[in-house]
Design an enzyme around this catalytic site. Structure first.
Site, PDB file in Angstrom:
ATOM      1  N   GLU A 139       0.869  -1.178   0.000  1.00 55.40           N
ATOM      2  CA  GLU A 139       0.000   0.000   0.000  1.00 55.40           C
ATOM      3  C   GLU A 139       0.901   1.222   0.000  1.00 55.40           C
ATOM      4  O   GLU A 139       1.725   1.380   0.907  1.00 55.40           O
ATOM      5  CB  GLU A 139      -0.889   0.001   1.238  1.00 55.40           C
ATOM      6  CG  GLU A 139      -1.880   1.144   1.203  1.00 55.40           C
ATOM      7  CD  GLU A 139      -2.419   1.541   2.562  1.00 55.40           C
ATOM      8  OE1 GLU A 139      -3.552   2.008   2.623  1.00 55.40           O
ATOM      9  OE2 GLU A 139      -1.700   1.389   3.582  1.00 55.40           O
TER      10      GLU A 139
ATOM     11  N   ASP B 212     -10.876   1.804   3.735  1.00 56.58           N
ATOM     12  CA  ASP B 212     -10.604   3.217   4.034  1.00 56.58           C
ATOM     13  C   ASP B 212     -11.371   4.155   3.111  1.00 56.58           C
ATOM     14  O   ASP B 212     -11.277   5.378   3.250  1.00 56.58           O
ATOM     15  CB  ASP B 212      -9.105   3.532   3.840  1.00 56.58           C
ATOM     16  CG  ASP B 212      -8.216   2.783   4.813  1.00 56.58           C
ATOM     17  OD1 ASP B 212      -8.660   2.500   5.933  1.00 56.58           O
ATOM     18  OD2 ASP B 212      -7.065   2.475   4.438  1.00 56.58           O
TER      19      ASP B 212
END
Ligand code: NOJ
Length: 548
Positions: A246, A321
């Site tokens: 990420e 998220d």
């Protein structure tokens, strides 16, 4: 091993996926019970967000023990069963490694707080007086990125919550500890890893104020990040496993290096640039209409430059998220189904490995919470206060949270139309979205035309066509802002993908003559034999041309 090019990965947020023991919180046995459902999607891997011991201030991204399981989610033997049961179904389990920081409840940090120098050097402590943090860097969750510890007379760095202390990767002992964690999970039989914000691990030699920004320019894709990743991968022997990093606020140049096989770092990268096109001046907490031209440009650049340089993207719209994509770029009303399918097609036909976040495959939407007490996420509750301090009214702040909160994606997975959406037998830890009667797995499994069945078809297409797995990508209709269209080309196989990103009918700059082409998939019924001149609201068409 390039199997990830043919693969689709399903992301599970265990807390909200399925609750097997009726306590209102999803768990590992819940994932096991739903493995047949996951198998029915046709995906190859599941990535679960962290289930390790944690005080859960950031729902598991604050790890207090990497080698043990949070009792809230189950036991180590549940994880063993999950790995075995998934394996029996041909599904690999990927674990989430949160290595930029640990919880302040981790024993390393506790020892550091007691002044143990060995462990103080596991973290980033700086001298200073109580009234002046070492730099003006800001935490990603709001406020200063430094916390003062009076009894030590020092500050520690936390790029996220105050209970998530950044690890000191300059210290070889830290790197070696983290390698042990990887080896432990590898030996357990997991088949891959996702590395949390891994491009933030290398901090600069000098800590200085950022006169223009929040400090990210000093530590994003930091000075030794590639060296550290190479070392981690080589020393743990995970080179042939599927790995995804990420990457926060990263650049294409760095993602090429992270994912080019010759570099021996990772299989692929997540980047988030395409998900900032509705941030005003780059600020997540200021809303603006999506800029579709920017979206197209970002996709074109990332897809083409990664291709030219042998990099590999993880392609996705949703995760734990992000707000739900159908609420963000699609329609929750009349064209809910069409837009959910179109958005799926945009991503799944691209060059890269597609990720599906639980509930996306049934078109789940944002829940539209309108009371601050409905929110659970630390970032949302922090920012609510910050927005009020900045002068926003409560209604304005709630409107922003309803669009931007991470809790938008964390409502319970909608399995059926019963009171607790088939997720649990008791009140879930976070409110369910009120549209569960219409949007749920049970209902969509029984409807051939459902969003769910469309996702299954897309996953299957990737398995069937080398052009989708590994074909070259070329964008078309580049000046038409509402149309995202491209070709995928592999030897004689050419696949054309055309998507209308808008609710209005759009005319194509050039008619598509479909003579000799085969319709692979579309989100409208009907006959395309006359060619395609216009696209209806959120229309998506995938065509195959086998040139022989
Ligand atoms: C990224 C994760 O996806 C997010 O949920 C988490 O809060 C931060 N990293 C910090 O670990």
């Amino acid at each position: 091993m390039d199997d990830f090019k043919k693969s689709t990965i399903y992301q599970i947020y265990p807390k909200s996926f399925y609750d097997s023991n009726g306590d209102g919180i999803g768990d590992i046995r819940g994932i096991i019970e739903k493995l047949d459902y996951i198998k029915s999607l046709g995906v190859d891997y599941i990535w679960s967000t962290p289930v390790f011991v944690s005080p859960m201030n950031d729902n598991g991204y604050d790890v207090a023990d990497y080698l043990n399981i949070n009792p809230l989610f189950g036991t180590m033997s549940d994880v063993d069963d999950l790995i075995n049961e998934a394996d029996k179904r041909g599904i690999g389990v990927m674990m989430d490694m949160v290595f930029n920081h640990t919880s302040t409840e981790h024993e390393w940090f506790k020892k550091a707080l007691c002044g143990d120098e060995k462990y103080m050097d596991y973290y980033i402590f700086k001298d200073g007086s109580a009234d002046k943090p070492p730099t003006n860097w800001q935490s990603k969750f709001g406020g200063s990125a430094w916390e003062y510890v009076p009894k030590l007379g020092k500050w520690y760095l936390h790029l996220f919550d105050v209970t998530q202390a950044d690890l000191n990767w300059e210290n070889k002992e830290v790197r070696d500890e983290l390698k042990k964690v990887i080896k432990f999970w590898k030996d357990k039989g997991v088949r891959g890893f996702r590395f949390d914000v891994v491009n933030l691990i290398s901090k600069p030699d000098r800590f200085e104020d950022d006169s223009e920004g929040d400090g990210r320019k000093f530590y994003t894709d930091g000075p030794r990040v590639h060296e550290y990743l190479k070392e981690l991968v080589a020393d743990t022997g995970i080179e042939n496993m599927v790995t995804v990093g990420e990457m926060s606020s990263t650049s294409i140049e760095n993602c090429i290096r992270y994912s080019n096989p010759a570099e021996k770092e990772l299989s692929m990268c997540f980047n988030f640039h395409h998900l900032k096109i509705d941030y005003k001046d780059g600020n997540k907490w200021e809303i603006q209409e999506p800029d579709y031209m920017a979206l197209k440009e970002i996709f074109r650049e990332w897809q083409c430059r990664m291709q030219e340089n042998d990099g590999w993207n993880a392609v996705f719209w949703c995760n734990h998220d992000q707000p739900r994509i159908v609420s963000r770029l699609g329609s929750e009303g009349k064209y809910w189904k069409e837009s959910a399918k179109m958005l799926a097609a945009c991503i799944h036909m691209m060059r890269g490995t597609p990720y599906i976040y639980q509930g996306e495959e049934i078109g789940m939407t944002n829940p539209h919470f309108d009371d601050i007490h409905d929110y659970r996420d630390v970032e949302s509750t922090n920012y609510f206060k910050i927005l009020l301090d900045e002068g926003k009214s409560e209604d304005e702040a709630l409107e922003i949270l309803a669009a931007r909160s991470r809790d938008n994606s964390r409502t319970p997975m909608q399995w059926d139309g019963s009171a607790f959406v088939g997720f649990s037998e008791s009140e879930p830890w976070i409110k369910v979205s009120s549209n569960y009667g219409d949007i749920n797995v049970l209902r969509e499994e029984g409807d051939e035309d459902s969003v769910l069945n469309f996702y299954k078809k897309l996953i299957k297409l990737r398995k069937e066509y080398p052009a989708i797995q590994d074909g070259k990508i070329e964008f078309i209709f580049e000046s038409q802002d509402k149309v995202l269209a491209y070709k995928r080309i592999y030897e004689d196989q050419e696949i054309t993908v055309i998507n209308n990103l808008s609710e209005s009918e759009v005319e194509l700059p050039e008619e598509i003559n479909i003579q000799g082409m085969k319709l692979l998939l579309s989100n409208y019924k009907g006959d395309y034999s006359e060619g395609i001149k216009k696209l209806r609201a959120y229309e998506s068409v995938i065509l195959l041309n086998n040139k022989r």
